[in-house]
Design an enzyme around this catalytic site. Structure first.
Site, mmCIF file in Angstrom:
data_model
loop_
_atom_site.group_PDB
_atom_site.id
_atom_site.type_symbol
_atom_site.label_atom_id
_atom_site.label_comp_id
_atom_site.label_asym_id
_atom_site.label_seq_id
_atom_site.Cartn_x
_atom_site.Cartn_y
_atom_site.Cartn_z
ATOM 1 N N GLN A 92 0.809 -1.212 0.000
ATOM 2 C CA GLN A 92 0.000 0.000 0.000
ATOM 3 C C GLN A 92 0.847 1.268 0.000
ATOM 4 O O GLN A 92 0.310 2.374 0.029
ATOM 5 C CB GLN A 92 -0.914 -0.001 1.239
ATOM 6 C CG GLN A 92 -1.894 -1.153 1.273
ATOM 7 C CD GLN A 92 -2.615 -1.282 2.609
ATOM 8 O OE1 GLN A 92 -2.367 -0.512 3.543
ATOM 9 N NE2 GLN A 92 -3.507 -2.252 2.711
ATOM 10 N N HIS A 157 -0.838 -0.073 5.830
ATOM 11 C CA HIS A 157 -1.362 0.880 6.822
ATOM 12 C C HIS A 157 -0.447 2.087 7.042
ATOM 13 O O HIS A 157 0.045 2.334 8.132
ATOM 14 C CB HIS A 157 -1.639 0.167 8.144
ATOM 15 C CG HIS A 157 -2.669 -0.916 8.045
ATOM 16 N ND1 HIS A 157 -3.195 -1.538 9.146
ATOM 17 C CD2 HIS A 157 -3.283 -1.483 6.977
ATOM 18 C CE1 HIS A 157 -4.077 -2.447 8.761
ATOM 19 N NE2 HIS A 157 -4.140 -2.432 7.437
ATOM 20 N N GLU A 250 -14.731 3.611 10.663
ATOM 21 C CA GLU A 250 -15.298 4.628 11.546
ATOM 22 C C GLU A 250 -14.858 6.033 11.178
ATOM 23 O O GLU A 250 -13.813 6.249 10.574
ATOM 24 C CB GLU A 250 -14.927 4.338 13.001
ATOM 25 C CG GLU A 250 -13.450 4.330 13.303
ATOM 26 C CD GLU A 250 -13.146 3.862 14.729
ATOM 27 O OE1 GLU A 250 -13.537 2.734 15.083
ATOM 28 O OE2 GLU A 250 -12.505 4.631 15.470
ATOM 29 N N TYR A 260 -8.692 6.746 20.863
ATOM 30 C CA TYR A 260 -9.809 6.307 20.028
ATOM 31 C C TYR A 260 -9.899 4.787 19.890
ATOM 32 O O TYR A 260 -10.629 4.282 19.050
ATOM 33 C CB TYR A 260 -9.781 7.040 18.688
ATOM 34 C CG TYR A 260 -10.168 8.484 18.932
ATOM 35 C CD1 TYR A 260 -11.485 8.900 18.831
ATOM 36 C CD2 TYR A 260 -9.232 9.407 19.397
ATOM 37 C CE1 TYR A 260 -11.853 10.198 19.137
ATOM 38 C CE2 TYR A 260 -9.593 10.713 19.702
ATOM 39 C CZ TYR A 260 -10.916 11.096 19.575
ATOM 40 O OH TYR A 260 -11.294 12.376 19.905
ATOM 41 N N TYR A 271 -9.543 -10.603 9.755
ATOM 42 C CA TYR A 271 -9.916 -11.130 8.440
ATOM 43 C C TYR A 271 -10.049 -12.651 8.471
ATOM 44 O O TYR A 271 -10.734 -13.229 7.633
ATOM 45 C CB TYR A 271 -8.886 -10.696 7.395
ATOM 46 C CG TYR A 271 -8.841 -9.197 7.214
ATOM 47 C CD1 TYR A 271 -9.903 -8.522 6.633
ATOM 48 C CD2 TYR A 271 -7.750 -8.456 7.643
ATOM 49 C CE1 TYR A 271 -9.878 -7.140 6.475
ATOM 50 C CE2 TYR A 271 -7.709 -7.081 7.488
ATOM 51 C CZ TYR A 271 -8.782 -6.433 6.901
ATOM 52 O OH TYR A 271 -8.742 -5.059 6.762
#
Length: 382
Positions: A92, A157, A250, A260, A271
C-alpha cells in the site's frame, strides 16, 4: 439562489475553467436527481490524491508508484514533475497525499506524504515540502519535515492524509503499519494523528508536549489506518476516518490527547473471522467511541465536505470514497450529526480512492487502478 451565490459560482467558474470540460459525460441516478459524470482524465497509474491549483493551472495528482503530475484545465495529463522524493512503492506504500500551503499563491509550497524505506527494509510515512516552479515542471528545495518513527511497515497501513487547520497547523493522519499494539504506545508514531507547524516543529500547546517518554507530535491515538481527513468548514474541527479490520470502519472528530480505542475497542474482527486478540469490546471505558461506524466495512478512503452554493441539494454533505463496494458515499449532516447516507456511482464499478470538492462546486473523484481516472460529478439542473 441569491445574487451573492450566483456571483460566487460565476467567480469559481472563471477561476477554474475545468467547469466547461464535459468529455465522456454520462448520467447516473441519485436521490437528488440525475448525476452528471464526466471523465476529466484517464491513464493515471494508481492515483491517490489531488490538489487544486489556483487560477487556470488545473490540479496536482499523485500516482502511488511515485509520480506527481499536473492535470490541466482541458484534462491533459502532464509528464512527471521532477524533484519528487524517492518513494517505497510496495504493497500500500508509495507517493500518497498532496496538499498546498495555505499561502501557496505567495510561497508556492507543496506538501507530500509518502512511504519511505528504512535501513532494515521496513517503511514508514514521511512528509516533506518543496516549491512548485512557475512552469509547473519541478519541485525545488524539497526537504523532509516529518518522519514516522520507528519504521515498522512491511507494506500496509500508512494512513497519510494531510490537513491544514485555520491557524495554519498541519495535521497528519497516520496508520499503525498493521502493528496493532503500537496504536496505544505513546512513544511511537504508529496509529496516531500528529500536529506540527508547517516547518515540522512541534507546537508547545500539543497535549503531550514536554511529557516524558511520549512523542510530543501526538494529537490523538488509538487509530488503525486513516485514509480520510478534512477540516469541517462550519466548525473548523478536524474530521478523520479509518479502516476497521473486517467490519468497524469509523469516522472520528479527534480531540487533543484522546484515545480512540484501536485495537482494544473495535467493532470489527480479524480477516480470519477470529476476534482481535487485544479487543475488549465495542466500548471500553476511557476510550472515545466512534462518531460514526459502519459495521460492514466499505473500505473508506478520501473525504470532502460540501460547502459550495452550486448544488443546493448537497448542502452540508460529507463525501467519502468506498473501495470495497466501489461507490461514493454521501452523508447528510445536521450540525455534526449524520442523518442520512446515500450511495452513488456504483454503476462505474471503480474503487474510489480520493474525493475533493473543486472551486467550481463539482465533486472530483480519483479511481484506484493501474489505469485510473479522474471524474467530475455534478447534478443535472443544478
Amino acid at each position: 439562489m441569491t445574487s451573492r451565490n450566483w456571483l460566487t459560482t460565476l467567480a469559481a467558474a472563471a477561476l477554474f475553467p475545468m467547469l466547461a470540460h464535459a468529455a465522456s459525460e454520462q448520467q447516473l441516478p441519485s436521490e437528488e436527481g440525475q448525476l452528471t459524470v464526466s471523465t476529466v482524465a484517464d491513464g493515471l497509474r494508481n492515483p491517490w490524491a489531488l490538489a487544486f491549483l489556483p487560477g487556470e493551472q488545473g490540479m496536482l495528482v499523485t500516482e502511488r508508484p511515485g509520480n506527481l503530475r499536473v492535470v490541466n484545465a482541458e484534462g491533459k495529463v502532464g509528464p512527471p514533475i521532477s524533484g519528487v522524493p524517492k518513494v517505497w512503492a510496495e504493497g500500500q506504500g508509495g507517493l500518497l497525499d498532496v496538499v498546498l500551503s495555505p499561502d501557496f499563491k505567495r510561497d508556492r509550497t507543496v506538501y507530500l506524504s509518502y512511504a519511505e524505506e528504512g535501513e532494515d527494509g521496513k517503511a514508514g510515512t514521511t512528509v516533506g515540502r518543496g516549491q512548485l516552479s512557475q512552469d509547473l515542471a519541478r519541485l525545488e528545495n524539497f526537504n523532509v519535515i516529518f518522519r514516522q518513527a520507528p519504521k515498522l511497515s512491511e507494506g500496509n497501513h500508512f494512513g497519510s492524509r494531510l490537513v491544514f487547520d485555520r491557524e495554519g497547523f498541519l495535521f497528519i493522519a497516520l496508520g499503525e503499519n498493521n502493528q496493532r499494539p503500537t496504536a496505544q504506545d505513546l512513544d511511537k508514531l504508529q496509529g496516531k494523528i500528529v500536529r506540527i507547524l508547517p516547518d515540522g516543529q512541534v507546537p508547545k500547546d500539543n497535549p503531550f508536549f514536554g511529557k516524558t517518554d511520549v512523542r510530543p507530535e501526538i494529537w490523538s491515538f488509538g487509530h488503525r489506518n486513516q485514509q480520510g481527513a478534512a477540516l469541517n468548514p462550519w466548525t473548523g474541527k478536524l474530521w478523520t476516518h479509518e479502516h476497521g479490520p473486517r467490519g468497524g470502519d469509523e469516522i472520528n472528530i479527534p480531540e487533543p490527547g484522546k484515545n480512540y480505542g484501536w485495537p482494544v475497542a473495535t467493532h470489527g474482527i480479524n480477516y480470519s473471522m477470529l476476534p482481535i486478540p487485544e479487543a475488549k469490546g465495542k466500548h471500553v471505558d476511557g476510550m472515545v467511541d466512534p462518531h460514526h461506524v459502519w459495521e460492514k466495512s466499505p473500505g473508506i478512503s478520501g473525504m470532502a465536505f460540501y460547502d459550495n452554493p452550486r448544488f443546493k441539494a448537497w448542502d452540508h454533505s460529507l463525501f467519502i470514497g468506498a473501495l470495497v463496494p466501489q461507490e461514493l458515499i454521501r452523508l447528510q449532516l445536521d450540525g455534526d450529526r449524520i442523518v442520512h447516507e446515500e450511495r452513488l456511482l456504483g454503476e462505474l464499478k471503480a474503487r474510489i480512492r480520493d474525493v475533493r470538492v473543486g472551486p467550481d462546486g463539482y465533486v472530483y473523484v480519483l479511481t484506484d487502478a493501474k489505469d485510473g481516472a479522474l471524474f467530475k460529478i455534478g447534478l443535472s439542473g443544478g
